[in-house]
Write an enzyme that holds these catalytic residues in place. Structure first.
Site, PDB file in Angstrom:
ATOM      1  N   HIS A   1       0.855  -1.196   0.000  1.00 34.46           N
ATOM      2  CA  HIS A   1       0.000   0.000   0.000  1.00 34.46           C
ATOM      3  C   HIS A   1       0.880   1.232   0.000  1.00 34.46           C
ATOM      4  O   HIS A   1       2.101   1.146   0.138  1.00 34.46           O
ATOM      5  CB  HIS A   1      -0.980  -0.013   1.176  1.00 34.46           C
ATOM      6  CG  HIS A   1      -0.366   0.103   2.542  1.00 34.46           C
ATOM      7  ND1 HIS A   1       0.531  -0.803   3.032  1.00 34.46           N
ATOM      8  CD2 HIS A   1      -0.536   1.035   3.529  1.00 34.46           C
ATOM      9  CE1 HIS A   1       0.882  -0.459   4.267  1.00 34.46           C
ATOM     10  NE2 HIS A   1       0.264   0.658   4.580  1.00 34.46           N
TER      11      HIS A   1
ATOM     12  N   HIS B   1       1.301   3.881   2.025  1.00 27.99           N
ATOM     13  CA  HIS B   1       1.814   4.618   3.179  1.00 27.99           C
ATOM     14  C   HIS B   1       3.332   4.624   3.054  1.00 27.99           C
ATOM     15  O   HIS B   1       3.944   3.613   2.691  1.00 27.99           O
ATOM     16  CB  HIS B   1       1.369   3.962   4.496  1.00 27.99           C
ATOM     17  CG  HIS B   1      -0.043   4.315   4.878  1.00 27.99           C
ATOM     18  ND1 HIS B   1      -0.838   3.502   5.654  1.00 27.99           N
ATOM     19  CD2 HIS B   1      -0.789   5.403   4.567  1.00 27.99           C
ATOM     20  CE1 HIS B   1      -2.033   4.082   5.815  1.00 27.99           C
ATOM     21  NE2 HIS B   1      -2.024   5.229   5.152  1.00 27.99           N
TER      22      HIS B   1
ATOM     23  N   ASP C   1       5.945   4.406   4.831  1.00 24.14           N
ATOM     24  CA  ASP C   1       6.869   3.420   5.426  1.00 24.14           C
ATOM     25  C   ASP C   1       6.894   2.100   4.670  1.00 24.14           C
ATOM     26  O   ASP C   1       7.641   1.191   5.032  1.00 24.14           O
ATOM     27  CB  ASP C   1       6.544   3.197   6.920  1.00 24.14           C
ATOM     28  CG  ASP C   1       5.102   2.771   7.170  1.00 24.14           C
ATOM     29  OD1 ASP C   1       4.201   3.217   6.436  1.00 24.14           O
ATOM     30  OD2 ASP C   1       4.875   1.982   8.116  1.00 24.14           O
ATOM     31  N   HIS C   2       6.092   1.984   3.610  1.00 21.26           N
ATOM     32  CA  HIS C   2       6.088   0.754   2.817  1.00 21.26           C
ATOM     33  C   HIS C   2       6.636   0.944   1.396  1.00 21.26           C
ATOM     34  O   HIS C   2       6.834  -0.032   0.692  1.00 21.26           O
ATOM     35  CB  HIS C   2       4.679   0.153   2.763  1.00 21.26           C
ATOM     36  CG  HIS C   2       4.229  -0.330   4.103  1.00 21.26           C
ATOM     37  ND1 HIS C   2       4.227  -1.653   4.471  1.00 21.26           N
ATOM     38  CD2 HIS C   2       3.826   0.359   5.198  1.00 21.26           C
ATOM     39  CE1 HIS C   2       3.820  -1.762   5.728  1.00 21.26           C
ATOM     40  NE2 HIS C   2       3.575  -0.557   6.190  1.00 21.26           N
TER      41      HIS C   2
ATOM     42  N   HIS D   1      -7.366  -1.768   5.921  1.00 28.05           N
ATOM     43  CA  HIS D   1      -6.496  -0.717   6.457  1.00 28.05           C
ATOM     44  C   HIS D   1      -7.116   0.624   6.081  1.00 28.05           C
ATOM     45  O   HIS D   1      -8.188   0.654   5.476  1.00 28.05           O
ATOM     46  CB  HIS D   1      -5.100  -0.916   5.845  1.00 28.05           C
ATOM     47  CG  HIS D   1      -3.994  -0.181   6.528  1.00 28.05           C
ATOM     48  ND1 HIS D   1      -3.910  -0.038   7.884  1.00 28.05           N
ATOM     49  CD2 HIS D   1      -2.902   0.458   6.026  1.00 28.05           C
ATOM     50  CE1 HIS D   1      -2.825   0.657   8.175  1.00 28.05           C
ATOM     51  NE2 HIS D   1      -2.198   0.984   7.068  1.00 28.05           N
TER      52      HIS D   1
ATOM     53  N   HIS E   1       6.340  -4.902  12.324  1.00 25.16           N
ATOM     54  CA  HIS E   1       5.728  -3.589  12.180  1.00 25.16           C
ATOM     55  C   HIS E   1       5.445  -3.003  13.567  1.00 25.16           C
ATOM     56  O   HIS E   1       4.398  -2.389  13.808  1.00 25.16           O
ATOM     57  CB  HIS E   1       4.440  -3.676  11.341  1.00 25.16           C
ATOM     58  CG  HIS E   1       3.988  -2.364  10.760  1.00 25.16           C
ATOM     59  ND1 HIS E   1       3.066  -1.560  11.389  1.00 25.16           N
ATOM     60  CD2 HIS E   1       4.329  -1.702   9.640  1.00 25.16           C
ATOM     61  CE1 HIS E   1       2.849  -0.471  10.660  1.00 25.16           C
ATOM     62  NE2 HIS E   1       3.608  -0.529   9.588  1.00 25.16           N
TER      63      HIS E   1
HETATM   64 ZN   LIG Z   1      -0.054   1.585   6.625  1.00 27.19          ZN
END
Ligand SMILES: [Zn+2]
Length: 306
Positions: A63, A65, A67-68, A143, A271
């Protein structure tokens, strides 16, 4: 058994800490390297753990976001500077295509290698990559923005030709291939050997499922049922259950509940929120429901076992 392993490159959540980078994992399946998520710092982790990143031909982004995926653009440029020739397949939410295009446009760059974009769209489980000996499927997670999980599976494990038969009848390489594909064998004297008499059943296929980020959602259980290893996010402990639900994340107890209900063999939680310097409370909580749980650590490498 053929190689099937997982290396955690980033086990933290939204912000990096001294010990944890944001999400990123490398799967080695039969010597094919698959990258799952590409948080900031992923390239440094390749250097640190001696990973030949130019061998990666498939990247999966769960996805959008930061941090990914905020490490992805840097990696795409590094491949360019290395003079990469192989096609890079990128499986990601469709908006990422625009983000990449914009970044290439403003820096007046054109990648010298083919980048093939495969948008993730389905709200069902779908196969997104099929190779000769393995496949990857995506499935929806719950999410705050559209998010997908991934399952990497071995396929087509063939029956093994019995050693005693090979020593006695000395079949050629082609005959051995035919036998493992189901054929009977006839020797020079015309004696027929039935396939089931001269083979051992195939080794069961192994599988690995990746679920990050997601809130507790039992509807994913059918997708990940019986996988050998499950990675499930566990951003918080139960003490912060409400915060966790508000942020569309899971607690360690919830991750373990999913693992138990899906009857997986092993659970890896990760995570972790930056507030947990030590993952012990998370691991303790998960183990109270699902004993075979380990905590993700940057640099941790494990084999996917039967
Ligand atoms: Zn996320």
């Amino acid at each position: 058994l053929k190689s099937f392993s997982l290396t955690i490159l980033g086990s933290g959540s939204a912000t990096p800490t001294k010990l944890r980078n944001p999400s990123s994992q490398l799967v080695n399946i039969h010597d094919n390297l698959l990258l799952i998520d590409c948080g900031e710092g992923t390239q440094m982790q390749f250097r640190k753990y001696n990973i030949k990143c130019n061998r990666i031909n498939h990247i999966f982004i769960s996805h959008l976001h930061g941090d990914h995926y905020l490490g992805l653009m840097g990696l795409l440029f590094t491949f360019h500077l290395y003079g990469r020739k192989n096609t890079l397949n990128l499986y990601a939410p469709e908006q990422l295509a625009d983000i990449i295009e914009k970044q290439l446009y403003v820096s007046d760059s054109q990648l010298i290698y083919p980048l093939k974009f495969h948008p993730l769209q389905s709200d069902k489980i779908v196969e997104i990559l099929r190779a000769t000996s393995y496949s990857v499927s995506s499935f929806p997670l719950k999410h705050s923005i559209p998010t997908w999980g991934f399952i990497v599976k071995e396929i087509n494990n063939k029956p093994k030709v019995k050693k005693s038969f090979i020593e006695k009848e000395k079949p050629s390489i082609k005959e051995k291939i035919d036998i493992s594909n189901g054929a009977d064998f006839i020797n020079s004297e015309g004696i027929v050997f039935k396939n089931e008499e001269i083979t051992l059943p195939p080794v069961p296929c192994r599988s690995y499922a990746y679920c990050s980020d997601t809130m507790f959602d039992e509807s994913i259980i059918p997708f990940i049922q019986n996988v050998n290893t499950l990675y499930h996010e566990a951003t918080f402990t139960e003490e912060l259950k409400e915060v966790s639900a508000q942020k569309n994340h899971s607690t360690a107890l919830e991750a373990a509940t999913i693992a138990a209900k899906a009857n997986v063999k092993q659970l890896i939680i990760g995570h972790f929120s930056a507030r947990y310097e030590d993952p012990l409370p998370l691991i303790k909580e998960a183990k109270s429901v699902f004993e075979n749980t380990i905590a993700a650590e940057d640099g941790l490498s494990i084999d996917i076992l039967l």
